[in-house]
Design a protein around this motif. Structure first.
Motif, PDB file in Angstrom:
ATOM      1  N   ILE A  22      65.841 102.681  10.207  1.00 40.58           N
ATOM      2  CA  ILE A  22      66.078 102.993   8.789  1.00 40.58           C
ATOM      3  C   ILE A  22      64.995 103.965   8.310  1.00 40.58           C
ATOM      4  CG2 ILE A  22      66.179 102.030   6.447  1.00 40.58           C
ATOM      5  CD1 ILE A  22      68.483 100.998   8.159  1.00 40.58           C
ATOM      6  N   GLY A  24      65.382 105.432   4.896  1.00 43.67           N
ATOM      7  CA  GLY A  24      65.404 105.444   3.430  1.00 43.67           C
ATOM      8  C   GLY A  24      66.674 104.762   2.953  1.00 43.67           C
ATOM      9  N   ASP A  25      66.862 104.721   1.641  1.00 43.54           N
ATOM     10  CA  ASP A  25      68.063 104.054   1.098  1.00 43.54           C
ATOM     11  C   ASP A  25      69.137 105.050   0.694  1.00 43.54           C
ATOM     12  OD1 ASP A  25      67.145 105.183  -1.223  1.00 43.54           O
ATOM     13  OD2 ASP A  25      66.869 103.312  -2.310  1.00 43.54           O
ATOM     14  N   ASN A  27      68.380 107.640  -1.269  1.00 50.90           N
ATOM     15  CA  ASN A  27      67.766 108.362  -2.396  1.00 50.90           C
ATOM     16  C   ASN A  27      66.260 108.485  -2.266  1.00 50.90           C
ATOM     17  OD1 ASN A  27      70.135 108.755  -4.082  1.00 50.90           O
ATOM     18  ND2 ASN A  27      70.121 106.527  -4.277  1.00 50.90           N
ATOM     19  N   LEU A  30      61.664 103.705   1.605  1.00 49.59           N
ATOM     20  CA  LEU A  30      61.646 102.276   1.296  1.00 49.59           C
ATOM     21  C   LEU A  30      60.251 101.672   1.439  1.00 49.59           C
ATOM     22  CD1 LEU A  30      65.057 101.526   2.964  1.00 49.59           C
ATOM     23  CD2 LEU A  30      64.524 101.274   0.536  1.00 49.59           C
ATOM     24  N   SER A  58      65.208 114.058  -3.628  1.00 48.53           N
ATOM     25  CA  SER A  58      64.406 112.826  -3.692  1.00 48.53           C
ATOM     26  C   SER A  58      62.909 113.159  -3.788  1.00 48.53           C
ATOM     27  CB  SER A  58      64.689 111.910  -2.492  1.00 48.53           C
ATOM     28  OG  SER A  58      63.922 112.289  -1.383  1.00 48.53           O
ATOM     29  N   ILE A 142      63.936  95.691   7.102  1.00 48.58           N
ATOM     30  CA  ILE A 142      65.039  96.172   6.258  1.00 48.58           C
ATOM     31  C   ILE A 142      66.143  96.607   7.218  1.00 48.58           C
ATOM     32  CG2 ILE A 142      65.758  97.962   4.624  1.00 48.58           C
ATOM     33  CD1 ILE A 142      62.748  98.127   3.777  1.00 48.58           C
ATOM     34  N   LYS A 144      69.410  97.626   5.975  1.00 45.23           N
ATOM     35  CA  LYS A 144      70.406  98.508   5.352  1.00 45.23           C
ATOM     36  C   LYS A 144      69.756  99.800   4.913  1.00 45.23           C
ATOM     37  CE  LYS A 144      73.955  95.461   3.539  1.00 45.23           C
ATOM     38  NZ  LYS A 144      74.327  94.688   2.360  1.00 45.23           N
ATOM     39  N   GLY A 145      70.452 100.915   5.110  1.00 44.13           N
ATOM     40  CA  GLY A 145      69.937 102.189   4.644  1.00 44.13           C
ATOM     41  C   GLY A 145      70.401 103.321   5.533  1.00 44.13           C
ATOM     42  N   THR A 146      69.782 104.454   5.312  1.00 47.72           N
ATOM     43  CA  THR A 146      70.105 105.660   6.070  1.00 47.72           C
ATOM     44  C   THR A 146      69.346 105.617   7.378  1.00 47.72           C
ATOM     45  OG1 THR A 146      70.010 106.675   3.898  1.00 47.72           O
ATOM     46  CG2 THR A 146      70.285 108.151   5.739  1.00 47.72           C
ATOM     47  N   LYS A 147      70.052 105.942   8.469  1.00 48.38           N
ATOM     48  CA  LYS A 147      69.447 105.744   9.795  1.00 48.38           C
ATOM     49  C   LYS A 147      69.137 107.037  10.531  1.00 48.38           C
ATOM     50  CE  LYS A 147      70.740 101.229  11.484  1.00 48.38           C
ATOM     51  NZ  LYS A 147      71.299 100.489  12.610  1.00 48.38           N
TER      52      LYS A 147
END
Ligand SMILES: NC(=O)c1ccc[n+]([C@@H]2O[C@H](COP(=O)([O-])OP(=O)(O)OC[C@H]3O[C@@H](n4cnc5c(N)ncnc54)[C@H](OP(=O)(O)O)[C@@H]3O)[C@@H](O)[C@H]2O)c1
Length: 182
Positions: A22, A24-25, A27, A30, A58, A142, A144-147
């Protein structure tokens, strides 16, 4: 390694990710690691950065002393302090031009290197051009998010450069250098 155009200058990927890849989310980041951001700044100073429009937004401002090359599909996107491009090939061309013109506003020496700056979509487009990844591994749970794209382990020689243990303020993290093995 599948690359579309020949590179005049080497491209390095720079990324901070957790154990689930991960970054970031979608945007923002994290985590907040001031030491890592300081290192990122000194590492990339005087070089062109290739980033996606979402990462550019961002950050919210041009990163000084570097070319901020921003990829978007929009033909009308125009943000002061950025070099807007509509394709990855054009991002490379603009980075080459910037290096060749030594078009650097800072007093730093221009680096003859291009940084693949993220986010996930841009890493996916550019990772095959990179022979080096400067990676910060953050130990933070974490899911969940952008991978970051999945790497093939056998393609990379991995060297751990520095380890930072967990503190009250910061999670455990470490700096790594991945070198592509041909
Ligand atoms: N941890 C790290 O090291 C790190 C580094 C960078 C970013 N990040 C994080 O990553 C997240 C953002 O990543 P993301 O994948 O969602 O977005 P991104 O890669 O930053 O930007 C995606 C955008 O790039 C443009 N784009 C993508 N492919 C294109 C192509 N082939 N041609 C032209 N334009 C293209 C599109 O812009 P348009 O929609 O305008 O067409 C697309 O929406 C954020 O959470 C950020 O904080 C983390």
């Amino acid at each position: 390694m599948i690359a579309k155009i020949d590179l005049k200058f080497p491209m390095e990927c720079v990324v901070a990710l957790n154990q689930h890849r991960i970054i970031g989310d979608g945007n923002k980041l994290l985590w907040h690691l001031p030491g890592d951001l300081k290192r990122l700044k000194s590492m990339t100073m005087g070089a062109p950065l290739i980033m996606g429009r979402k990462t550019w937004e961002s950050i919210g401002r041009p990163l000084p002393g570097r070319a901020n090359i921003v990829l978007t599909r929009s033909k009308s996107y125009n943000m002061s302090g950025s070099i807007v491009v509509n394709s990855f090939d054009n991002a490379i061309r603009k980075a080459d031009e910037w290096i060749e013109n030594e078009n650097c506003n800072s007093k730093e020496i221009t680096q003859k290197k291009i940084y693949l700056f993220g986010g996930a979509e841009i890493y996916k487009l550019g990772i095959d051009y990179c022979d080096v990844i400067q990676m910060t591994k953050v130990h933070i749970n974490i899911n969940k998010g952008t991978k970051f794209p999945e790497l093939n382990d056998k393609d990379w020689k991995k060297t751990k450069l520095q380890q930072f243990n967990k503190t009250l303020d910061f999670p455990e993290f470490s700096y790594w250098r991945y070198q592509r093995v041909f």
